[in-house]
Scaffold this motif. Sequence first.
Motif, PDB file in Angstrom:
ATOM      1  N   GLU A 175      40.300  51.048  52.322  1.00  0.00           N
ATOM      2  CA  GLU A 175      41.381  50.995  51.343  1.00  0.00           C
ATOM      3  C   GLU A 175      42.558  50.162  51.849  1.00  0.00           C
ATOM      4  O   GLU A 175      43.163  49.395  51.103  1.00  0.00           O
ATOM      5  N   GLU A 179      44.032  46.564  50.286  1.00  0.00           N
ATOM      6  CA  GLU A 179      45.431  46.340  49.931  1.00  0.00           C
ATOM      7  C   GLU A 179      46.000  45.135  50.671  1.00  0.00           C
ATOM      8  O   GLU A 179      46.725  44.314  50.082  1.00  0.00           O
ATOM      9  N   SER A 182      44.646  41.919  49.177  1.00  0.00           N
ATOM     10  CA  SER A 182      45.278  41.678  47.879  1.00  0.00           C
ATOM     11  C   SER A 182      46.665  41.073  48.047  1.00  0.00           C
ATOM     12  O   SER A 182      47.038  40.126  47.338  1.00  0.00           O
ATOM     13  N   ASN A 183      47.432  41.598  48.986  1.00  0.00           N
ATOM     14  CA  ASN A 183      48.784  41.085  49.224  1.00  0.00           C
ATOM     15  C   ASN A 183      48.754  39.651  49.743  1.00  0.00           C
ATOM     16  O   ASN A 183      49.639  38.839  49.417  1.00  0.00           O
TER      17      ASN A 183
END
Length: 210
Positions: A175, A179, A182-183
Amino acid sequence: MLKYLQNVIINKRWVMKRTEITVQVFEDYNDIHEKLTKQGFMVCDKFIANDFYFSKYPIEKLKTMEYIDIMNNTIIVRKFFNDEIVYVEEITFKKKELDINNNVISEEKFEAKVDSVKDTVNVLKMSGLCMWCEIYNNVYTYQKENLVFDVHCVKDLGVFIECEDNETMNGLTSEQKFEQLSNIIKSLNLKIGADFSCKKVFMKFKNEIK
């Protein structure tokens, strides 16, 4: 991606688990390329990826199934090549893990080299398996220092960015890796969608059965 392809050629088969994001980009590839090169990225590889998806289930059954159930019952025959060389021809099975938001946070892959994608596709068709989708990709690998990602121009679908975890993310959960990836892509200032777990083959399948 180039390192991955070289690894495939050296090793006949192995299992690996990776975290990857896939997000759609709502810009023309030429505009994407211009923006990325201005940020210091360079194209370090380009090739074509051609995937054929097979299932034991017929199309009418697949229409009623969820993405995860389709993929966990699918064999992929794939070929990576360019004008000068065939990188690899292989048969693949992926087992995906979804989070509560239906994002693919990790996947386990088993890959085995084949001598001919064309012959393998014909054998699977003759055996009665259903070829439910084909993906034809022009792939461009971009790199800036330790950051590497692929821009996929998918025939009859659109443009996507795929980015995998790397050694700098060791120790993070799936997870957390999702994240962070994605950033990273958000920071490129491209016109991207909100879904960082785009399921390209499922999107194309849904388009074709409308």
